[in-house]
Design an enzyme around this catalytic site. Structure first.
Site, PDB file in Angstrom:
ATOM      1  N   ARG A 182      61.907  83.029  37.384  1.00 21.97           N
ATOM      2  CA  ARG A 182      61.871  83.551  38.754  1.00 21.97           C
ATOM      3  C   ARG A 182      60.977  84.781  38.808  1.00 21.97           C
ATOM      4  NH1 ARG A 182      65.224  84.218  43.563  1.00 21.97           N
ATOM      5  NH2 ARG A 182      63.847  85.366  44.943  1.00 21.97           N
ATOM      6  N   ARG A 203      59.992  79.369  44.708  1.00 23.63           N
ATOM      7  CA  ARG A 203      60.637  79.939  43.526  1.00 23.63           C
ATOM      8  C   ARG A 203      61.133  78.856  42.592  1.00 23.63           C
ATOM      9  NH1 ARG A 203      64.389  82.858  47.662  1.00 23.63           N
ATOM     10  NH2 ARG A 203      62.304  83.059  48.401  1.00 23.63           N
ATOM     11  N   ASP A 220      66.663  80.273  42.776  1.00 23.86           N
ATOM     12  CA  ASP A 220      67.270  81.319  43.586  1.00 23.86           C
ATOM     13  C   ASP A 220      68.777  81.137  43.486  1.00 23.86           C
ATOM     14  OD1 ASP A 220      67.469  83.447  45.386  1.00 23.86           O
ATOM     15  OD2 ASP A 220      67.343  82.142  47.141  1.00 23.86           O
ATOM     16  N   ASP A 228      72.200  82.937  44.888  1.00 21.67           N
ATOM     17  CA  ASP A 228      72.747  83.930  45.812  1.00 21.67           C
ATOM     18  C   ASP A 228      74.265  83.914  45.753  1.00 21.67           C
ATOM     19  OD1 ASP A 228      70.275  84.790  46.869  1.00 21.67           O
ATOM     20  OD2 ASP A 228      70.267  83.175  48.345  1.00 21.67           O
TER      21      ASP A 228
END
Length: 161
Positions: free
Chosen positions: A84, A93, A96, A98
Site C-alpha cells: 500500500r 490501491r 485498503d 478500514d
C-alpha cells in the site's frame, strides 16, 4: 479485554482477490481463536474522480484483544506489507483496510474515527457487513438492515462466496 471488531477490505491493484485473500490470512492472526468471519467478495465501482479499475470489497469481523490504536497500527502494517502506498485520496490501491466498528464504542481521535465516517452510505461496506452480521445495530442505535436499500443491493456484484 476482548471486543468484536469489523474491518472493511478493498483492493483494485495487483490481483485484488489475492490481495484480499492475503489480508484475511493476516487478519486471522489478530483474531481471538476462530472468531474471524469474512463476507463474500463483491465488485464495486471506485469512488471519486480518479480513473481506476473496479474494486473487490469484503468485510471481516473478529474478536480482538488489541485496543483501537493497536488494531489500527496492525491494519496499517498489513496494508504496508502488501504494498500500500498512499499517493492520492480515493486513488487505486493494493489494499485498503478500514476499521469500521470496535464493539459499540464511538471513537474520535486524530488518527481514528469509529464508526468509520462513511460506512452508512457505502453499499460496498454495508452489504458485506450484513453478510456476516445481519442483525447488527450500530452504536447510534440504527439497525444495519435499515440502512441497506434495494439500489445498494443492485450496485454490487457478488464475486466469491
Amino acid at each position: 479485554m476482548a471486543i468484536q471488531a469489523y474491518v472493511a477490505l478493498g483492493a483494485n491493484l495487483a490481483n485484488p482477490t489475492q490481495q484480499l485473500d492475503a489480508a484475511v490470512d493476516a487478519l486471522s492472526a489478530l483474531a481471538v481463536g476462530d472468531s474471524l468471519r469474512v463476507s463474500s467478495y463483491y465488485a464495486s465501482k471506485p469512488m471519486g474522480e480518479v480513473i481506476q479499475p473496479d474494486y473487490v470489497n469484503a468485510v471481516a469481523g473478529f474478536i480482538t484483544t488489541l485496543d483501537p490504536i493497536e488494531l489500527l497500527d496492525a491494519l496499517q502494517f498489513i496494508e504496508q506489507q502488501q504494498g500500500r502506498v498512499r499517493l492520492q485520496h480515493w486513488g487505486p490501491r493494493t489494499l485498503d483496510l478500514d476499521l469500521l466498528l470496535y464493539g459499540q464504542q464511538q471513537i474520535s481521535l486524530p488518527r481514528l474515527t469509529v464508526p468509520h465516517y462513511g460506512m452508512k452510505q457505502r453499499s460496498f461496506v454495508l452489504i458485506p457487513l450484513a453478510d456476516i452480521a445481519p442483525t447488527l445495530t450500530l452504536p447510534c442505535n440504527t439497525s444495519l438492515e435499515s440502512l441497506i436499500s434495494v439500489t445498494m443491493r443492485d450496485e454490487l456484484q457478488k464475486l466469491i462466496e
